[in-house]
Design an enzyme around this catalytic site. Structure first.
Site, mmCIF file in Angstrom:
data_model
loop_
_atom_site.group_PDB
_atom_site.id
_atom_site.type_symbol
_atom_site.label_atom_id
_atom_site.label_comp_id
_atom_site.label_asym_id
_atom_site.label_seq_id
_atom_site.Cartn_x
_atom_site.Cartn_y
_atom_site.Cartn_z
ATOM 1 N N LYS A 40 -5.161 2.682 -3.096
ATOM 2 C CA LYS A 40 -4.436 2.126 -1.948
ATOM 3 C C LYS A 40 -5.349 1.902 -0.740
ATOM 4 O O LYS A 40 -5.161 0.949 0.011
ATOM 5 C CB LYS A 40 -3.263 3.035 -1.569
ATOM 6 C CG LYS A 40 -2.197 3.139 -2.666
ATOM 7 C CD LYS A 40 -1.553 1.791 -2.971
ATOM 8 C CE LYS A 40 -0.325 1.911 -3.855
ATOM 9 N NZ LYS A 40 0.290 0.599 -4.128
ATOM 10 N N TYR A 47 -4.922 7.745 -6.600
ATOM 11 C CA TYR A 47 -3.903 6.906 -5.977
ATOM 12 C C TYR A 47 -4.357 6.456 -4.588
ATOM 13 O O TYR A 47 -4.305 5.269 -4.254
ATOM 14 C CB TYR A 47 -2.587 7.677 -5.894
ATOM 15 C CG TYR A 47 -1.431 6.859 -5.379
ATOM 16 C CD1 TYR A 47 -0.952 5.767 -6.086
ATOM 17 C CD2 TYR A 47 -0.808 7.179 -4.175
ATOM 18 C CE1 TYR A 47 0.110 5.009 -5.617
ATOM 19 C CE2 TYR A 47 0.258 6.430 -3.696
ATOM 20 C CZ TYR A 47 0.716 5.350 -4.417
ATOM 21 O OH TYR A 47 1.766 4.605 -3.950
ATOM 22 N N SER A 64 0.872 -1.179 0.000
ATOM 23 C CA SER A 64 0.000 0.000 0.000
ATOM 24 C C SER A 64 0.902 1.220 0.000
ATOM 25 O O SER A 64 1.913 1.255 -0.715
ATOM 26 C CB SER A 64 -0.936 -0.039 1.198
ATOM 27 O OG SER A 64 -1.800 1.066 1.182
#
Ligand SMILES: *[C@@H]1O[C@H](CO)[C@@H](O)[C@H](O)[C@H]1NC(C)=O
Length: 326
Positions: A193, A189, A175
């Site tokens: 994650k 993004y 992650s």
């Protein structure tokens, strides 16, 4: 002089409840602690031809694991293999596949043999204000970073469940600290994650009976070719808000990641900042260590105050930025 006896009395008043708390936490923390041996075992690392993945491959080789690295670009894989051979004298396996293509991942996994540790490390990032970002770029980030992990786990899971080596095995996801807190410019993004956390938490419950253990690694900015690329387009406010104390070296992150995987930790922070962030965002996540659980319980209120202070500075920066004459 009755007040002389006050200190030991106060000490007991504090100590007894804390001891009881530790005992309770030791009884209730789940899943139970575990160790994942990697010596002589097969470690498959995606995004393994550069950055954290390559560093991880390196270290796993040094610890006696049999390593396979997976990436798309075959010539980069060859280069990575050569660099590992050069410094360790040991060969790693290489496989070329696109993690976004489930059929191709499945075919590749049918031919690599039993996997004991799967490290889903592939990832792309472009920091940009969402309004500026092409939707194709958003989709690409979600596809590679999140859907790619579903493809990998799906392709590996049946083999892992039916493995002959019945010792504990691991599935690890790379992650990011942006997977613990949303930051200006990281909409896609961070979403990809944060998604990994949901996947990891649910998956751990589903695979624990097969002695498969999930780790979620949270590196900060890391000195990789990826970061150099990312910094080119980073919005100014991202720089201001996410101003960190400098990027970590890929080797250091790889070391923390590998230790986290071997100790079966669910959350794997990579530096002190990340350690605090993991405590602050513990929420309903699984915790194998009763001592970490103790730290989480004791510091919860304080961590919330720290979190609010961060928000206060970030929103302050945003206000200040927009108040500037254009
Ligand atoms: C593959 O990697 C090589 C060597 O790093 C590079 O020159 C080439 O452009 C890459 N190919 C693709 C399709 O990205």
């Amino acid at each position: 002089m009755a007040n002389i006896d006050l200190f030991p009395f106060l000490g007991l008043v504090v100590l007894i409840p804390l001891t009881i708390l530790v005992i309770i936490l030791k009884l209730i923390t789940r899943p139970n602690p575990i160790k994942i041996p990697i010596k002589s075992r097969h470690v498959l690392i995606t995004g393994g031809s550069s950055g954290i993945g390559l560093a991880l491959a390196h270290q796993a080789v040094l610890e006696g694991a049999r390593v396979t690295i997976l990436a798309r670009n075959l010539s980069k894989l060859e280069e990575a293999k050569d660099s590992i051979r050069l410094s360790t004298g040991i060969d790693v396996g290489i496989v070329s596949a696109d993690v976004c293509d489930f059929e191709s991942v499945k075919k590749v996994f049918e031919n690599v043999g039993e996997i004991d540790v799967l490290v889903c490390n592939q990832g792309v990032f472009v920091a940009q204000e969402f309004v500026e970002q092409e939707i194709s770029e958003v989709k690409q980030m979600i596809d590679i970073n999140l859907v790619g992990c579903f493809n990998l786990v799906k392709a590996a899971l049946v083999g892992m469940k039916n493995r002959k080596d019945r010792r504990p095995v691991s599935i690890a996801f790379m992650s990011s600290q942006a997977g613990q807190v949303g930051i200006y410019g990281y909409a896609a993004y961070s979403a990809s994650k944060f998604g990994l956390r949901g996947l990891a938490e649910a998956l751990q419950q589903e695979v624990i009976a097969d002695d498969i253990h999930v780790s979620l690694i949270f590196p900060p900015d890391t000195d990789t070719p990826g970061l150099a690329e990312e910094n080119k387009r980073k919005p100014q406010l991202t720089h201001i808000i996410a101003a960190s104390s400098g990027a970590m070296k890929a080797d250091e992150v790889a070391k923390k990641a590998l230790n986290g995987i071997k100790s079966g930790s669910f959350f794997v922070p990579c530096n002190f900042e990340g350690f605090l962030l993991s405590i602050a965002t513990a929420g309903l996540s699984p915790q194998r260590s009763y001592l970490m659980a103790f730290v989480e319980v004791i510091s919860a209120g304080l961590m919330r105050i720290a979190g609010l202070c961060f928000q206060w500075t970030w929103y302050g920066s945003i206000e200040k930025f927009h108040a500037q004459p254009k």
